[in-house]
Design an enzyme around this catalytic site. Structure first.
Site, PDB file in Angstrom:
ATOM      1  N   ASP A  59      44.207  -1.481 -10.123  1.00  0.00           N
ATOM      2  CA  ASP A  59      43.421  -2.414 -10.924  1.00  0.00           C
ATOM      3  C   ASP A  59      42.950  -3.542 -10.005  1.00  0.00           C
ATOM      4  O   ASP A  59      43.451  -3.718  -8.891  1.00  0.00           O
ATOM      5  CB  ASP A  59      44.307  -2.950 -12.052  1.00  0.00           C
ATOM      6  CG  ASP A  59      43.659  -4.059 -12.844  1.00  0.00           C
ATOM      7  OD1 ASP A  59      42.525  -3.863 -13.321  1.00  0.00           O
ATOM      8  OD2 ASP A  59      44.279  -5.136 -12.964  1.00  0.00           O
ATOM      9  N   LEU A  60      41.985  -4.334 -10.483  1.00  0.00           N
ATOM     10  CA  LEU A  60      41.474  -5.457  -9.697  1.00  0.00           C
ATOM     11  C   LEU A  60      42.022  -6.794 -10.189  1.00  0.00           C
ATOM     12  O   LEU A  60      42.928  -7.364  -9.610  1.00  0.00           O
ATOM     13  CB  LEU A  60      39.945  -5.460  -9.723  1.00  0.00           C
ATOM     14  CG  LEU A  60      39.248  -4.284  -9.026  1.00  0.00           C
ATOM     15  CD1 LEU A  60      37.738  -4.393  -9.173  1.00  0.00           C
ATOM     16  CD2 LEU A  60      39.636  -4.216  -7.559  1.00  0.00           C
ATOM     17  N   ASP A  61      41.463  -7.302 -11.287  1.00  0.00           N
ATOM     18  CA  ASP A  61      41.748  -8.668 -11.738  1.00  0.00           C
ATOM     19  C   ASP A  61      43.212  -8.845 -12.125  1.00  0.00           C
ATOM     20  O   ASP A  61      43.738  -8.121 -12.971  1.00  0.00           O
ATOM     21  CB  ASP A  61      40.852  -9.024 -12.917  1.00  0.00           C
ATOM     22  CG  ASP A  61      39.383  -8.973 -12.540  1.00  0.00           C
ATOM     23  OD1 ASP A  61      38.995  -9.676 -11.591  1.00  0.00           O
ATOM     24  OD2 ASP A  61      38.627  -8.215 -13.179  1.00  0.00           O
ATOM     25  N   THR A  83      39.366  -0.063 -13.115  1.00  0.00           N
ATOM     26  CA  THR A  83      39.147  -1.417 -13.618  1.00  0.00           C
ATOM     27  C   THR A  83      38.412  -1.418 -14.954  1.00  0.00           C
ATOM     28  O   THR A  83      37.772  -0.437 -15.331  1.00  0.00           O
ATOM     29  CB  THR A  83      38.333  -2.226 -12.579  1.00  0.00           C
ATOM     30  OG1 THR A  83      38.101  -3.544 -13.063  1.00  0.00           O
ATOM     31  CG2 THR A  83      36.988  -1.568 -12.294  1.00  0.00           C
ATOM     32  N   LYS A 133      41.956   4.109 -18.947  1.00  0.00           N
ATOM     33  CA  LYS A 133      42.139   4.357 -17.520  1.00  0.00           C
ATOM     34  C   LYS A 133      42.929   5.651 -17.308  1.00  0.00           C
ATOM     35  O   LYS A 133      42.653   6.415 -16.380  1.00  0.00           O
ATOM     36  CB  LYS A 133      42.849   3.174 -16.867  1.00  0.00           C
ATOM     37  CG  LYS A 133      42.021   1.895 -16.838  1.00  0.00           C
ATOM     38  CD  LYS A 133      42.771   0.751 -16.180  1.00  0.00           C
ATOM     39  CE  LYS A 133      41.920  -0.511 -16.103  1.00  0.00           C
ATOM     40  NZ  LYS A 133      42.608  -1.627 -15.421  1.00  0.00           N
TER      41      LYS A 133
END
Length: 292
Positions: free
Chosen positions: A11-13, A60, A217
């Protein structure tokens, strides 16, 4: 475990990108947080994993216009999963997408016609359709698209929310509302439509976004495993995440890492734990457990 891992999806954030980046960027005279900022420690850890033959991918909730530059900066090996699984990109091509039913989009059309000041967007592959109504969220989209993706296929169009749309020629992957601009009666109408439709909605402090029911996801990872990455299995994949939209993939993969400050259920489900994103938690965990 060290010798079992062949694939990493992150994941990013809140996972490898801080909500409070140190740097900013300027576009058309306005300054924005640089949510492409990944720490040197994390970039180095990913490169060292790749040097050992482990493949890296991004998973994401972001729109691809906020991911593409970062995908290239990190030199990822795997398809990029966006919009919580609704669209998967690989080498600047869409390889899979999940489309909302036309009946649902018709219902959205009828609601927004009654609330002409609401700001929303329809995500459709490379194109995003926006109302002309002011929105700080979507202003940020435009900045990321134009500042970081000048060489891409992305395009932006305006959609009129006071008329009937040509739904037969629309393939919508996600509907996204800036709820700061939506009156309470409109939110209630949207909730009622969602309840009777084949969709999943997630609501946060300033936003409401809607994708096809069953899309996540985890479903994207399962589809990739079946159709594109047949050697990728839960047993040889590790996922990194922090949010409630990461829960399903934590359940899919045999190996998972969550961070201090994560969504409580996500943190509880993760097999392993590490420090927060602001303390380079993922880089620390990789160095201790995969690069030791």
């Amino acid at each position: 475990m060290k010798n079992k891992i062949k694939y990493v999806y992150s994941d990013l954030d809140g996972t490898i990108v801080s909500w409070n980046p140190k740097n900013q960027f300027t576009h058309q005279g306005k300054t924005y947080k640089n949510l492409h900022e990944v720490s040197h420690a994390t970039v180095t850890a990913f490169k060292q994993l790749q040097a050992q033959g482990i493949k890296i991918g991004i998973v994401t909730g972001r729109d691809y216009c906020r991911v593409r530059w970062l995908e290239k900066y990190l030199n990822t090996d795997l398809p990029t999963i966006t919009l919580d699984g609704a669209i998967i990109y690989f080498r600047d091509e869409i390889i899979r997408q999940e489309v909302l039913d036309k009946e649902f989009i018709h219902g959205i059309n009828q609601i927004v016609k009654r609330y002409p000041t609401a700001a929303f967007k329809l995500n459709m592959g490379w194109g995003n359709y926006y109302t002309c109504n002011p929105s700080l969220i979507f202003e940020g989209d435009h900045a990321y698209r134009e500042h970081f993706n000048a060489d891409s296929k992305f395009y932006r169009k305006e959609i009129d929310n006071t008329v009937d749309w040509d739904i037969n020629n629309m393939k919508v992957n996600q509907v996204y509302f800036d709820t700061f601009t939506c009156p309470e009666p409109m939110i209630q109408e949207l909730d009622n439509l969602v309840e009777k439709s084949d969709v999943t909605a997630k609501s946060y402090r300033h936003s409401l976004y809607i994708i096809k029911k069953g899309v996540s996801k985890a479903s994207a990872l399962q589809n990739l495993q079946r159709d594109f990455l047949v050697e990728m299995k839960p047993a040889n994949t590790i996922v990194f995440g922090d949010g409630d939209n990461d829960i399903e993939m934590m359940q899919w993969a045999d190996h998972s890492v969550s961070l201090t400050g994560s969504d409580p259920e996500c943190y509880k489900l993760a097999k392993y734990h590490t420090d927060s994103v602001d303390d380079d938690g993922i880089a620390k965990w990789i160095n201790k457990n995969l690069l030791c």
